[in-house]
Design a protein around this motif. Sequence first.
Motif, mmCIF file in Angstrom:
data_model
loop_
_atom_site.group_PDB
_atom_site.id
_atom_site.type_symbol
_atom_site.label_atom_id
_atom_site.label_comp_id
_atom_site.label_asym_id
_atom_site.label_seq_id
_atom_site.Cartn_x
_atom_site.Cartn_y
_atom_site.Cartn_z
ATOM 1 N N THR B 518 0.832 -1.195 0.000
ATOM 2 C CA THR B 518 0.000 0.000 0.000
ATOM 3 C C THR B 518 0.869 1.248 0.000
ATOM 4 O OG1 THR B 518 -1.453 -1.284 1.377
ATOM 5 C CG2 THR B 518 -1.980 1.042 1.130
ATOM 6 N N THR B 519 1.936 1.184 0.843
ATOM 7 C CA THR B 519 2.807 2.353 0.904
ATOM 8 C C THR B 519 3.501 2.582 -0.430
ATOM 9 O OG1 THR B 519 3.293 1.429 3.037
ATOM 10 C CG2 THR B 519 4.415 3.455 2.449
ATOM 11 N N LEU B 520 3.920 1.489 -1.002
ATOM 12 C CA LEU B 520 4.750 1.631 -2.195
ATOM 13 C C LEU B 520 3.932 1.854 -3.453
ATOM 14 C CD1 LEU B 520 7.409 -1.119 -1.576
ATOM 15 C CD2 LEU B 520 7.595 1.322 -1.242
ATOM 16 N N SER B 521 2.689 1.440 -3.392
ATOM 17 C CA SER B 521 1.929 1.451 -4.635
ATOM 18 C C SER B 521 1.795 2.866 -5.182
ATOM 19 C CB SER B 521 0.550 0.842 -4.403
ATOM 20 O OG SER B 521 -0.098 1.552 -3.391
ATOM 21 N N SER B 522 1.901 3.838 -4.261
ATOM 22 C CA SER B 522 1.741 5.210 -4.730
ATOM 23 C C SER B 522 2.873 5.617 -5.653
ATOM 24 C CB SER B 522 1.668 6.157 -3.538
ATOM 25 O OG SER B 522 2.825 6.001 -2.776
ATOM 26 N N CYS B 523 4.030 5.028 -5.433
ATOM 27 C CA CYS B 523 5.146 5.475 -6.259
ATOM 28 C C CYS B 523 5.685 4.374 -7.158
ATOM 29 C CB CYS B 523 6.272 6.023 -5.395
ATOM 30 S SG CYS B 523 6.853 4.871 -4.183
ATOM 31 N N MET B 524 5.072 3.245 -7.102
ATOM 32 C CA MET B 524 5.615 2.181 -7.936
ATOM 33 C C MET B 524 4.466 1.362 -8.493
ATOM 34 S SD MET B 524 8.899 0.267 -6.492
ATOM 35 C CE MET B 524 9.317 1.481 -5.275
ATOM 36 N N ALA B 525 4.485 1.170 -9.772
ATOM 37 C CA ALA B 525 3.397 0.420 -10.390
ATOM 38 C C ALA B 525 3.876 -0.985 -10.717
ATOM 39 C CB ALA B 525 2.944 1.124 -11.660
ATOM 40 N N GLY B 526 2.911 -1.839 -10.790
ATOM 41 C CA GLY B 526 3.243 -3.195 -11.242
ATOM 42 C C GLY B 526 4.076 -3.971 -10.265
ATOM 43 N N LEU B 527 3.922 -3.590 -9.007
ATOM 44 C CA LEU B 527 4.760 -4.240 -8.016
ATOM 45 C C LEU B 527 4.365 -5.700 -7.824
ATOM 46 C CD1 LEU B 527 7.051 -3.432 -6.333
ATOM 47 C CD2 LEU B 527 5.511 -2.744 -4.526
ATOM 48 N N ILE B 528 3.070 -5.894 -7.744
ATOM 49 C CA ILE B 528 2.629 -7.256 -7.434
ATOM 50 C C ILE B 528 2.912 -8.224 -8.574
ATOM 51 C CG2 ILE B 528 0.529 -8.610 -7.142
ATOM 52 C CD1 ILE B 528 -0.266 -6.695 -5.028
ATOM 53 N N PRO B 529 2.596 -7.859 -9.779
ATOM 54 C CA PRO B 529 2.961 -8.784 -10.860
ATOM 55 C C PRO B 529 4.453 -9.091 -10.851
ATOM 56 C CG PRO B 529 1.506 -7.105 -11.696
ATOM 57 C CD PRO B 529 1.789 -6.747 -10.284
ATOM 58 N N ALA B 530 5.236 -8.062 -10.574
ATOM 59 C CA ALA B 530 6.679 -8.297 -10.547
ATOM 60 C C ALA B 530 7.043 -9.265 -9.434
ATOM 61 C CB ALA B 530 7.406 -6.984 -10.359
ATOM 62 N N ALA B 531 6.413 -9.054 -8.291
ATOM 63 C CA ALA B 531 6.721 -9.928 -7.164
ATOM 64 C C ALA B 531 6.334 -11.363 -7.477
ATOM 65 C CB ALA B 531 5.985 -9.448 -5.924
ATOM 66 N N ILE B 532 5.164 -11.515 -8.085
ATOM 67 C CA ILE B 532 4.725 -12.880 -8.410
ATOM 68 C C ILE B 532 5.672 -13.489 -9.432
ATOM 69 C CG2 ILE B 532 2.827 -14.272 -9.293
ATOM 70 C CD1 ILE B 532 2.028 -12.935 -6.788
ATOM 71 N N ALA B 533 6.034 -12.675 -10.402
ATOM 72 C CA ALA B 533 6.942 -13.187 -11.426
ATOM 73 C C ALA B 533 8.250 -13.613 -10.799
ATOM 74 C CB ALA B 533 7.196 -12.111 -12.479
ATOM 75 N N ARG B 534 8.651 -12.819 -9.829
ATOM 76 C CA ARG B 534 9.909 -13.165 -9.173
ATOM 77 C C ARG B 534 9.781 -14.474 -8.405
ATOM 78 N NH1 ARG B 534 14.489 -10.361 -7.028
ATOM 79 N NH2 ARG B 534 15.223 -11.617 -5.300
ATOM 80 N N SER B 535 8.656 -14.603 -7.733
ATOM 81 C CA SER B 535 8.446 -15.845 -6.991
ATOM 82 C C SER B 535 8.466 -17.025 -7.939
ATOM 83 C CB SER B 535 7.099 -15.811 -6.272
ATOM 84 O OG SER B 535 6.972 -14.622 -5.568
#
Lengths: 462, 1004
Positions: B518-535
């Motif tokens: 939530t904190t990061l989403s304001s300044c960074m997009a596509g975080l979750i897809p990236a995280a999943i991809a990384r996993s």
Amino acid sequence: MGDIRQSLLPRDVLSAAKELLYHLDIYICNLVQSGRQPPQVDSKTLELVEEFILHAPKDRNTPARRMSALQELQLLEIMCSCFQEQSRDAVRQLMFAALFNLQGNQADESRMALLGKLVSMAIAVGRVPILECAATWLQRTHRVYCVRLAQVLVDDYCSMVPGSVPTLQNIHSASPRFCCQFITAVTTLYDFTSEELTPPLELLQMIVSWIQDDPHLVLITFLNSPISGSQPITSLDVTPLGGLVRWCIKAPLVYRRDKKQALTNGSSENEPEVGPLFSALHLSVLQVLMLLPNILNEKGLFGRLALLQMESLAALTSDLSRLLDQADKHTHTSSADTLALSQLALDRLAQALQVAMASGALLCSRGNSVEKWCRECLYIVVLLQLVLSGPVMYYNNIHTSPLAYSPHAAHSPIAPHPTLPALPTHRAHTPHAPLAPHPSSHPQYPAQPFMTGMPFPFRPSH
Amino acid sequence: MSVVFDGSPLKAMQSSHTHTPQTALSTQELSQEIKSFISGVDTVQGRKLSVREHARCAVRLLRSVPACRGAVLEHLRGVYDEHVSAFLHNLETESNASTGVSSNLEDIIQEIHAVLSEFIRLNPRAWAPLVSTWAVDLLGQLSSKHAGRRVAPHSSSLNELLQLWMSCAATRSLMEAYSQCLAAMLAWCPDACVDALLDTSVQHSPHFDWVVAHIGSAFPGTIISRVMACGLKDFCSHGAKDQGLLVMGVDKGSRVPKIGSVVGILGHLAAHHSDSIRKELLRMFQESLNPSSPLSPTSSSTSWESSPQLRRAAVPFLLQLAAMSPNLFGPVSAELVELLRPPVLLQLQAVLQGLPREELDNMLGLVVHLISQSPSGGARVFRFLADTATPASVIISGPTPSPHEGVREGCDRLLQMLLLHLHKLVFNRTDGVEVNPHHSASSQPQRVIPFLEELQSHVGQLCAETLRLERKRHLWLHQLLCLLSVYGGPSTATEALCQLLTQARNPEELALAWQLHTTLSSCMAGLIPAAIARSVAQIHTHTLGPRQLRQLLLNLAAAIQSQDEERRGATGAQSSMVVQVGSAVSGHLHDFCPLLLHGDPAVSHAAVRLLSCSPLPRTCSPAQLLQLSRAAVTHFFLTLRRRGEGGKAGRDGGQAGEAVNCSVLLLSRFAAYSPLTLKSVLQQLVEGALHKGNTDLFGGQIADMSGAPVPSPSVSPDVGASLLDVNCRFGTTVNFSSSVWSVFHAGVIGKGLKARTITQLPDPSLVIQNIQILLAVIVKCCSSSGLNGSRSPSDPDEPPPINAEAAKVVAVTLVENVCPDVANSELSWPPEEHARTTVERDIHIRRCFEAHPVLFPLLQVVAAGRPALCYCSAVLRGLLATLLAHWEASREAASTDSPWHLQASCLLVSCMGEGQILPPVLANVHEAFPHLTPFEVRLLLLAVWEYVRGNGPMPQKFVFSSEKGMFCRDFSRDGDVARYVAPIHSVLHKNIDRLGHLCWRFQL
């Protein structure tokens, strides 16, 4: 004289000093010629000297001017020639006094510094007049400052510049008076109380050779100066005899201590032995003492003037007993050496006392004071004896309460010894006799009773 | 000692001087010499002395007239200066024209040096202080005087300076002399010597630093401690006023010359003596804390320890030092943190309490600045701070006992300031770029924050610590993680999120991940897809252990499940994030599906949970779909098996059961996804159920090709017969007595029947359960709205009808598996007599049914999905043919004497009735079977056959009835049923005593 200040002020440091010296010379010449008795340099002139030669800060708001070392050297050189060229001794003396007599103000420090350099330089370049003036200065000044001057000279010639000892040696021929005063100052300075206050070997050799060459040297000041009450009490002794006697007596014990330290420190052992030097010195001192009766008789002072001060001898004996005490603590390690050296010191003391008393250098009513010393000496001798002969208990008993616990109270060593003055003579000719007991003999031999009338019941050492 | 005055001529000269007997000058000569020296004119010859002669003269005086010492040394200054000038000039012109002069002087300088070093050697006590002061002073004067020269390097480059000056004979000689003095004086009074050095250093700083540095490297022990003590004193006297300027490194401190020098010197020394410096710094720190340190003999001389004021200033001083020189600070910080045990902290507090508040604030700022700039050990520092600042009651683990409250508060404050500072740094950093769009990013490089830089490699640890959820601590850590993520950009953020997802063990912990997002989403997009991809990448590279893998999958599943809850409840940022998670996971479904078959049951369980709840992707390639379905089905059977095993073991039953449920859910959802998946799932389910490996799950026996159970090799005795042998002898010994096939199916002639194996059947209740589950799955799949989308919104109590297409898939698969021969064969039935031609096949079919009890329920499912049963026509016929043969041959009194056949007959007929292959009248006959004799059963079955033969089981005969939502067959269109009912009635009649109650069932 005071009016030249304005003309001096704008000059640079060196030329101002030069000019002042010039004016001072003229001023003093006039002073002497005017024949006013006693010739007195006025305080204005002294202030000028302080301001322009010694550069003492005149007041707070004028910054002190300083000379560079080179300028100072030039000034010294000028002074040297100035004194050299001045033919009249009185003028020289007055001038020297004007420059270097201590005034008890803050200029004294720079005065002493400049004096040290001047005398040192005079020695190097052989300026006899300056040395003569300095000899006079040494006679009149408080011994503390004399000692400082001596220190500067010794530092310069005996430690700082290697190979310059011969230069210092020359003062004997250049100015015997200065030489005599120098010896007095040096013996006052080096009193063996610490390592720094032990004379350098070169100095010792030099002094011994001086006195051996000419025993009269020691008495020169005494011979040349009028005996008057004008001698300030705080100045140096008239002769170095007292100091030399002290050296000779203390030396065996002190050098033993030093040697031990040197051994533990592992420093070089190739230094020449100082023992013979002190023996020679002692002999010379005794010879000088032997000369005294004639001289004193000539002057008509026999029995009236004490060249050896009672007080200084008293201090010496107490020092000696302290040293012996210390030596005693080391008995168990090197008893043979220690005992021999202690004995040597005592022997020298006794000899010196006897000869001094005989020659009239030491004035004492054969009453309480001698009695007291003898008692002290006796303590020491008994101490030696007990250390040699028996259980440690004696030692303790003696120092606490002589009679209380001793099982040998009947033979109490404290009994006044009637033959004491002659006592050392028994041993005098064998100062190095093997005195050491068997180091491990203490438990095996029960206490040796002390025989009255047998002063040194040493066991044979085999 | 590293100072080596390299000059063999010098040594030679020295020795020559010492050995040549000195010609003692007479007093007259000396007097002349002095005059010459003073005037610079040869008094004898009346000409001017050259520099060289003048210097010689000076040396002679030095040797013979002690009183000239000062003057001579002063004069020699000039000589040295002259040489240095010549040297530099030479360098500048780079010509050899003036070498003559310089070498001349060089030679005299060596003479001077020889004399001085001889003096020092002979009497160090007298000469060393004198010469050292002189040499240092002269060095200082020379270095600052010539600092402006063109060839002289800038004062900041110590090494170049050092090189320059050490190549100059004069300065080298001075340096050598000083070193010699220092070496001599170290024994008795190092302080005076070093103090002079430092005083000069201050006076001529920074030009003089090279000297101190050089000396320092020769005498590290002494110099380092002295330099620091000196710096401390200076710092103390300057007070903390200037501190503020330096905090942010704005001003390099012209106002604090000494500390600059100290830093420079130590920095130079650090190259070779970093260890001693480190020790010294730490020692200073420790000493400054000891409230009543007894003055040790070594420290008595330095004596700063004895002054309380200096001791108080030590810590700020050290901080200042560290701030100015990262080189110094770097290695110390780690050890410093080690040192800060509670007692030390208490001492520190006691010391610092005495400082004014403003100064404390300054210090705090400085510390914060230092920490944020320290390139290494940051993780440790932070952990230490967090440990110390955590309230005592919450410290659960950790060897350190609870610190004093004041210390704790201090640390707390420090920590908060640190975080604030980092926050500013991090966000200003990016702001700076945005504010000046005209400047390209390259012109204003992003400011590096070493602390965060270093921590980037510790993200995993930080995450783990954060997840411990210790009260205050995890807030700090979380904040730090946020900053770190912002600082490190998407890669770090992704990693952090990934770590949190992998390491969280419960919803509270998982919530941290969402908070971070939530904190990061304001300044960074596509975080979750990236995280999943990384996993997913991690899964592919097998970097995660089974436990972590499981946790990751479960966490993702939990996230997606929360989506469903969110959908009902409040929506917000989190729900959008959850949606993101869902879509990201669905994009990687095929990456997760291999995990279904992971060796670790826990992992596969987690995987199934994730897959069962994750939304399916909008588009997906057929290959992936097939792969997915295969994995899912295989997993289904695996879970069934595990459940069975788990049930036996009596543990994990719940989990296995849940796994089965999930698996069922997954299959059904997946089947509903598309026709392709439906088909593939059903096919594989059926195939799997009939597969050798799985038959035992459903009470089946392993059947060989013929459908008969295979005896296990160890059990069956070797009868010595081999089909191969028989075939080999085929040409020679013709044996047509009986068919080879029949011989080997039933056993070898002459040796009796083949021994039937007695396989151990699994727990019947388990079998029933398994069959139920399987059926449930199939029914669910079949009834899902995948195919036609015609799911009627009827009431939920009534199970949805089985989809015809799906049922057809099941039917076709079933036929293929039971008897591949008859697949796609004619659906219509031949006359009963023709069955004799297919005896072999029929037996095979029957044995299949015998071996796989699950077939009948499957048939029932198929039957429910009318008209799919028609496609099973061949199998039905084969089975019926063998049953007819059996009942015909049976000599038992009642049909109940052959139970399997009776049951099979009943099931068969009822299935056919359900599938509307038979009309209800005929379909009901099975109710009578148990009450009849085998022959009567045969009669009735014959009637069934006749009917089917007459009215073929054709799918075309079924029409879709929209009100029922399924296909139905209108039997009225077929021929008259009555003629087939006659045998039934006869049988009824014959056994009316027993079958009376069934009569109504057979009314037309």
